[in-house]
Design an enzyme around this catalytic site. Structure first.
Site, mmCIF file in Angstrom:
data_model
loop_
_atom_site.group_PDB
_atom_site.id
_atom_site.type_symbol
_atom_site.label_atom_id
_atom_site.label_comp_id
_atom_site.label_asym_id
_atom_site.label_seq_id
_atom_site.Cartn_x
_atom_site.Cartn_y
_atom_site.Cartn_z
ATOM 1 N N ASP A 481 0.835 -1.202 0.000
ATOM 2 C CA ASP A 481 0.000 0.000 0.000
ATOM 3 C C ASP A 481 0.873 1.257 0.000
ATOM 4 O O ASP A 481 2.079 1.209 0.296
ATOM 5 C CB ASP A 481 -0.892 -0.051 1.259
ATOM 6 C CG ASP A 481 -2.161 0.776 1.137
ATOM 7 O OD1 ASP A 481 -2.294 1.535 0.167
ATOM 8 O OD2 ASP A 481 -3.020 0.665 2.037
ATOM 9 N N ASP A 551 -10.660 2.218 -3.235
ATOM 10 C CA ASP A 551 -11.198 2.014 -1.883
ATOM 11 C C ASP A 551 -12.717 2.066 -1.896
ATOM 12 O O ASP A 551 -13.361 1.800 -0.883
ATOM 13 C CB ASP A 551 -10.655 3.083 -0.927
ATOM 14 C CG ASP A 551 -9.347 2.634 -0.298
ATOM 15 O OD1 ASP A 551 -8.979 1.464 -0.469
ATOM 16 O OD2 ASP A 551 -8.682 3.460 0.362
HETATM 17 C C1 DGJ Z 1 -5.767 2.021 1.889
HETATM 18 C C2 DGJ Z 1 -6.145 0.768 1.160
HETATM 19 O O1 DGJ Z 1 -6.627 1.060 -0.109
HETATM 20 C C3 DGJ Z 1 -7.153 0.008 1.980
HETATM 21 O O2 DGJ Z 1 -7.600 -1.117 1.292
HETATM 22 C C4 DGJ Z 1 -6.532 -0.370 3.288
HETATM 23 O O3 DGJ Z 1 -5.477 -1.257 3.065
HETATM 24 C C5 DGJ Z 1 -6.042 0.879 4.016
HETATM 25 N N1 DGJ Z 1 -5.212 1.677 3.185
HETATM 26 C C6 DGJ Z 1 -5.288 0.506 5.261
HETATM 27 O O4 DGJ Z 1 -4.752 1.584 5.884
#
Ligand code: DGJ
Length: 732
Positions: A481, A551
């Site tokens: 990430d 997200d």
């Molecule tokens: C952003 C990601 O896109 C989410 O799926 C998740 O992993 C969060 N970060 C965690 O902080």
């Protein structure tokens, strides 16, 4: 051979299956661009350049008063700043302390079998000794100084794509400052193009936008240090009349995960120039004598088969020639990720409850997301401290992985390697590891700072911490990430004059570390992520065969996000999950079935507490997992068709996949509106064998009937109802 050099005319013609690209060294040694379009012969197309008195444009110094020759309107392969071409350029550079000016002329060339490679950067590849893939290298040299520009062209005949990159080589005896170095420039002799690009924001990435190109410069870019949620490094020029199924269009995809720019300029003669490369803002690279600078690669497609033809070429080429992962054709694990199920609030019991359900429902993997390390019960602390929080987990990571494995599931883990929280042991010990300007309070985002990945020592420190965890526990998947844009780009380790190199060095560092990870754990399934789809670019695909698409897990908004993504990327790379309702991002309620159908559009998984599902939904999960596994080959590597556009058809969004040998096809449709006394909704299948007979839902149809007559979708029974139809060829 797909590259034809004709010494008498000075032309180099690149031939792919359905397109032709041509350049020519003219009598002054200039490298002119003479053709990019539908497949044609190797005639010298420079007859289309019309010399005329252009006294108000610049003429090269050695041509005296020849006012008919001006680079300000001549089409070129790699225009430079300072030679009388006032349009956007490929290269702007100067010897240190001097003003930028170059005059590039042809020096040499070579044609090679196979594909060139780019040091430290992702690039499309070719297998050893493979036919149909070749490289052209043209070397240009400044007329006054020993400064060389190597233009690289990769020609993929069958995949129908051409790649480009440039390498700048300095032998001037002095330092050269590179202020702008584009990967590619394409000059079209005409105007009247539409520009299509994919804009967005966090949780709403890759929204398609189409507009007529006006005179002047139009720019699509990111200066955020990542390719970004906001503008994707993929653009299309099309004719105004081009549709999904027909018409001319030309796509450009930059294989790069950092700040980029794509610029289109319509000039005084209505000609269109398209350039693409690293964003020149905050960029200045000091190239010492004897050094080379390599740009990222651009992959280009020209087709007259509309947007479907364009996407299929990108999807196929990236699937076959860019994604290296051993997972690319394997059944990807159907996973459950605990993020939306628990956020930071988890313990061993909660995780194991989800894992037990996952195992019972036929899933393959549990992924533990953010919050398992350091002091990390919110997103305000802990980044950089990659030490397992055993107190929170109630066991070691090794033990947790073993328990999950004992249920027949594999185990995956989340990392955010590029970040540091000010509230972390790492920051307390090494504040200089963060990118920040001395004496100013740093710009924060998600309350975190960015690690200086341009520094080897910083990368090695993080790498060692990650390796320690991967060596100890049986982890077969990583979600990498990256949750903020970069700002305050100052490195404590680089000298004053080199600060303009940081952002690119950062991306090189990211690639180097990804490479180390995959070298050490070759079977690892790496999933890219950046606050959802903030780094969904072709560069990442070289390392990660799948990328978390957004997200936003709402099935209805995903229709537009996944639609936009499908233009330039293989669907196997689009990671998508079923989540709970009301949806956490927008509060919408959608049927469980519809959420499954949307998530199955790519790399499939769940992101909810499976142990809390109703018996009915659990049954639906079993069904979805079964359908996905039975059809994964078609979904991962079949031909993908957008059947309706969520932007134009407000009633139904439909798409389909057709197996390579066309004996199986899947059609999915989601209703986005409801009507009383509804009219029948007819969808036409695509890509089937016209003469074959297919069984769909117990009835038989010829391929021709399904494609021309179409198919009537079942009448929707509730808001956002959906259907998934499978057509199987009847065997004789
Ligand atoms: C952003 C990601 O896109 C989410 O799926 C998740 O992993 C969060 N970060 C965690 O902080």
């Amino acid at each position: 051979m797909a590259i034809i050099e004709k010494k008498e005319s000075g032309t180099f013609t690149l031939q792919t299956r359905t397109s032709t690209y041509q350049m020519k060294v003219d009598r002054h040694g200039m490298l002119l661009h003479t053709y990019y379009g539908a497949k044609t012969d190797e005639s010298d197309y420079s007859y289309l350049i019309m010399p005329a008195d252009r006294g108000y444009s610049g003429q090269p110094g050695d041509l005296g008063n020849d006012r008919t020759y001006s680079l300000d309107f001549y089409p070129q392969e790699y225009p430079v700043y300072g030679d009388g071409d006032y349009r956007i350029t490929g290269l702007k550079a100067n010897l240190e302390g001097q003003v930028p000016a170059l005059d590039l002329r042809y020096h040499s060339s070579r044609i090679m079998d196979g594909k060139y490679r780019l040091e430290g950067l992702p690039a499309m590849f070719a297998g050893a000794g493979e036919e149909g893939i070749s490289t052209l290298e043209i070397v240009l040299k400044d007329r006054y100084e020993e400064l060389y520009v190597h233009l690289l062209y990769g020609v993929y005949e069958e995949e129908d794509v051409i790649t480009r990159a440039a390498v700048i080589e300095n032998h001037t005896g002095k330092t050269v400052e590179l202020k702008r170095v584009m990967s590619a420039c394409v000059d079209f002799a005409e105007g009247g193009f539409d520009l299509i690009h994919f804009y967005g924001k966090h949780a709403m990435e890759r929204q398609m936008e189409r507009r007529a190109l006006p005179h002047g410069i139009t720019q699509i870019s990111s200066r955020r240090g990542t390719s970004s949620h906001h503008h994707n490094p993929f653009v299309i020029l099309s004719r105004p009349e081009t549709t999904e199924d027909q018409g001319a269009c030309c796509g450009f995809s930059l294989l790069y995960s950092g700040s980029f720019q794509a610029q289109a300029e319509v000039d005084q003669l209505d000609q269109t120039r398209l350039v693409m490369g690293i964003n020149e803002e905050e960029f200045c690279w000091r190239l010492a004598d004897g050094e080379r600078f390599t740009t990222p690669e651009v992959c280009m497609v020209y087709t007259e088969e509309g947007f479907t033809g364009l996407s299929r070429r990108f999807q196929r080429a990236f699937h076959q020639r860019l994604i290296r992962s051993p997972w690319k054709d394997r059944l990807r694990p159907v996973l459950v990720n605990n993020w939306e199920a628990t956020y930071f609030d988890f313990n061993e019991e909660k995780l194991m409850n989800i894992a037990r359900q996952a195992s019972d429902l036929g899933l393959d993997m549990l992924v533990l997301d953010d919050g398992w390390f350091g002091k990390r019960d919110s997103d305000n602390s802990g980044l950089g401290d990659w030490k397992v929080n055993e107190e929170k987990l109630g066991c070691t990571m090794k033990e947790l992985a073993e328990k999950v494995n004992a249920l027949g599931l594999s185990f995956g883990l989340w990392f955010e390697p590029e970040m540091i929280s000010e509230d972390s042991d790492l920051y307390r010990e090494h504040p200089d590891f963060a990118l920040q300007i001395p004496g100013r309070s740093p710009v924060r985002s998600r309350n975190q700072l960015v690690l200086d990945f341009s520094r080897k020592d910083v990368r090695e420190y993080i790498e060692q911490q990650i390796f320690r965890i991967l060596d100890e526990a049986n982890i077969t998947y990583i979600k990498w990430d990256m949750n903020r844009s970069i700002e305050n780009v100052y490195s404590a380790a680089l000298p004053e004059g080199s600060q303009g190199e940081i952002l690119h060095r950062y991306v090189l560092g990211l690639y180097e570390m990804s490479e180390h990870l995959l070298e050490r754990y070759p079977d690892l399934l790496l999933e890219g992520c950046s606050g959802g789809g903030g780094r969904f670019d072709a560069g990442m695909l070289y390392y990660a065969p799948q990328i978390w698409c957004s997200d936003n897990t709402d099935a209805v908004e995903r229709l537009k996000i996944q639609y936009g993504t499908s233009f330039g990327y293989p669907m196997s790379s689009v990671s998508a999950h079923v989540s709970v309702c009301p949806n956490h991002q927008n509060g919408r309620e959608t049927p469980f079935k519809t959420r499954g159908i949307c998530a199955m559009q790519g790399a499939f998984g769940y992101e909810l507490d499976l142990s809390k599902l109703s018996e009915e939904d659990k049954e639906e999960v079993r069904k979805q997992v079964k359908v996905y596994k039975e059809n994964y080959k078609v979904i991962q590597s079949g031909s993908y068709y957008r059947l309706t556009s969520p932007w134009e058809n407000h009633d139904v969004t439909a798409w389909s996949y057709v197996a390579e040998d066309q004996d199986r096809a899947i059609l999915a449709a989601v209703y986005t509106d409801l009507h009383g006394n509804p009219a029948p909704v007819r969808v036409r299948w695509k890509g089937l064998k016209p003469d074959a007979v297919y069984e769909v839902e117990g009835s038989s149809y010829t391929g021709a009937a399904l494609m021309n007559g179409g198919y009537l979708l079942p009448v929707p029974k509730c808001n956002y109802d959906s259907c998934l139809l499978i057509a199987v060829e009847r065997q004789a």
